[in-house]
Design a protein around this motif. Structure first.
Motif, PDB file in Angstrom:
ATOM      1  N   GLN A   7      21.282  50.876  49.902  1.00  0.00           N
ATOM      2  CA  GLN A   7      20.907  51.786  50.971  1.00  0.00           C
ATOM      3  C   GLN A   7      19.586  51.343  51.572  1.00  0.00           C
ATOM      4  N   LYS A   8      19.374  51.728  52.819  1.00  0.00           N
ATOM      5  CA  LYS A   8      18.101  51.405  53.474  1.00  0.00           C
ATOM      6  C   LYS A   8      16.968  52.085  52.712  1.00  0.00           C
ATOM      7  N   SER A   9      15.959  51.312  52.371  1.00  0.00           N
ATOM      8  CA  SER A   9      14.831  51.850  51.618  1.00  0.00           C
ATOM      9  C   SER A   9      13.925  52.661  52.523  1.00  0.00           C
ATOM     10  N   ALA A  10      13.483  53.811  52.024  1.00  0.00           N
ATOM     11  CA  ALA A  10      12.575  54.656  52.791  1.00  0.00           C
ATOM     12  C   ALA A  10      11.124  54.238  52.608  1.00  0.00           C
ATOM     13  N   GLN A  11      10.887  53.360  51.632  1.00  0.00           N
ATOM     14  CA  GLN A  11       9.514  52.994  51.307  1.00  0.00           C
ATOM     15  C   GLN A  11       9.002  51.801  52.106  1.00  0.00           C
ATOM     16  N   ALA A  12       9.897  50.992  52.609  1.00  0.00           N
ATOM     17  CA  ALA A  12       9.451  49.799  53.333  1.00  0.00           C
ATOM     18  C   ALA A  12      10.481  49.446  54.395  1.00  0.00           C
ATOM     19  N   SER A  48      13.957  46.895  54.130  1.00  0.00           N
ATOM     20  CA  SER A  48      14.244  46.772  52.706  1.00  0.00           C
ATOM     21  C   SER A  48      15.473  47.604  52.362  1.00  0.00           C
ATOM     22  N   TYR A  49      16.166  47.156  51.287  1.00  0.00           N
ATOM     23  CA  TYR A  49      17.391  47.826  50.865  1.00  0.00           C
ATOM     24  C   TYR A  49      17.363  47.977  49.351  1.00  0.00           C
ATOM     25  N   SER A  50      17.832  49.107  48.864  1.00  0.00           N
ATOM     26  CA  SER A  50      17.713  49.407  47.444  1.00  0.00           C
ATOM     27  C   SER A  50      19.060  49.714  46.817  1.00  0.00           C
ATOM     28  N   GLY A  51      19.187  49.305  45.542  1.00  0.00           N
ATOM     29  CA  GLY A  51      20.359  49.615  44.743  1.00  0.00           C
ATOM     30  C   GLY A  51      19.936  49.811  43.302  1.00  0.00           C
ATOM     31  N   ILE A  52      20.830  50.288  42.462  1.00  0.00           N
ATOM     32  CA  ILE A  52      20.511  50.555  41.064  1.00  0.00           C
ATOM     33  C   ILE A  52      20.974  49.377  40.205  1.00  0.00           C
TER      34      ILE A  52
END
Length: 301
Positions: free
Chosen positions: A126-131, A134-138
């Protein structure tokens, strides 16, 4: 909770401990996460190599350009009988602006996705809210020190193909830009060639149609001329016979002759209207008049 970032790829999957720690290590162990980073990079490299379209140096350069960070690190479970720790972290990937632009260029050419966020979503990113960008996954992984406490081993838990495939596919897109642009150019050239061929075929069809219509017109004009000439021959012959008649006889039968002319013209007009083609109507009119005039000549002879 911990937050560790890595921007480059190391060459090994185990790292020497700087001190002889006793017992278990934590999920946020910096040396262990460095090994995990290498494991992750190796897995992405293997996934890209399976595509068989890129050389190793190109693959490694692309991976090195991808910023990878482990955030929100936590222990998922522990085994009291083992030094191994089971961990979970938020994996954040940050492609460079150039990588992003190249990947999105290929997306628009080869896929129905409008952006990387939609493209990476099926891979559980998912699109990262912090940067930005950036994209984040587990990511689930394990860390375990060696028996002599000199090394830390890291393993990415199984059944996490999407967490590897997402970044790999992103880099494959970016590395495919030049090839995709060539494909697009080839497709456009083929499209232009197809359109040109279709236009030329249409023009050729129109030219042939014009030629056919011209030929039909010439043929029709020739048939009209032939039918009219034949009619004129019979008219001339009938006139010759009429002029050779005794004036008194000619005067006596003149009303009948005029009636016959009207009958001929009316009958032949009706016969010509049994067809719709204008040329065929004229030909049939002349042929009918010629036929009836010939019959009239036989009557007088």
């Amino acid at each position: 909770m911990g937050k560790i970032k890595f921007a480059c790829v190391a060459a090994t999957c185990a790292m020497v401990l700087s001190a002889c720690n006793q017992g278990k290590i934590t999920c946020s162990n910096a040396q262990g996460l460095a090994v995990l980073h290498n494991r992750f990079a190796d897995a992405v490299e293997k996934s890209i190599k399976n595509e068989g379209s890129f050389d190793l140096a190109e693959i490694r350069d692309a991976i090195a350009d991808l910023q990878v960070g482990f955030e929100e690190i936590r222990t998922s479970k522990e085994d009291p009988n083992s030094t191994k720790v089971f961990c979970q972290a938020t994996l954040r990937i940050t492609p460079s602006e150039e990588t992003t632009d190249d990947a999105e260029t290929v997306l628009k050419i080869r896929t129905n996705f409008d952006n990387l966020e939609d493209f990476l979503s099926p891979y559980s990113f998912q699109k990262s809210a912090q940067a930005a960008n950036s994209y984040s996954g587990i990511l689930f992984y394990t860390l375990q020190p060696s028996d002599d406490k000199k090394n830390v081993f890291a393993e990415i838990e199984k059944n996490q193909s999407s967490i590897i495939q997402g970044p790999a596919q992103l880099l494959i897109l970016a590395m495919s830009k030049n090839r995709a642009l060539e494909e697009k150019a080839d497709a456009e050239r083929e499209q232009q060639a197809a359109e040109q061929a279709a236009q030329e075929a249409q023009e050729e069809k129109q030219r042939r149609q014009i030629e056919l219509e011209a030929a039909k017109k010439r043929e029709g004009e020739a048939r009209i001329a032939q039918a009219k000439s034949a009619l004129q021959i019979y008219k001339n012959r009938l006139n010759q016979i009429w002029d050779s008649l005794n004036p008194d006889i000619a005067q006596e039968i003149a009303p009948m002759q005029k009636a016959w002319v009207r009958e001929r013209n009316n009958r032949c007009k009706a016969e010509s209207l049994t067809v719709t083609d204008p040329t065929e109507q004229i030909v049939r009119l002349y042929e009918c008049q010629a036929r009836m005039t010939q019959e009239r000549i036989k009557l007088f002879e």
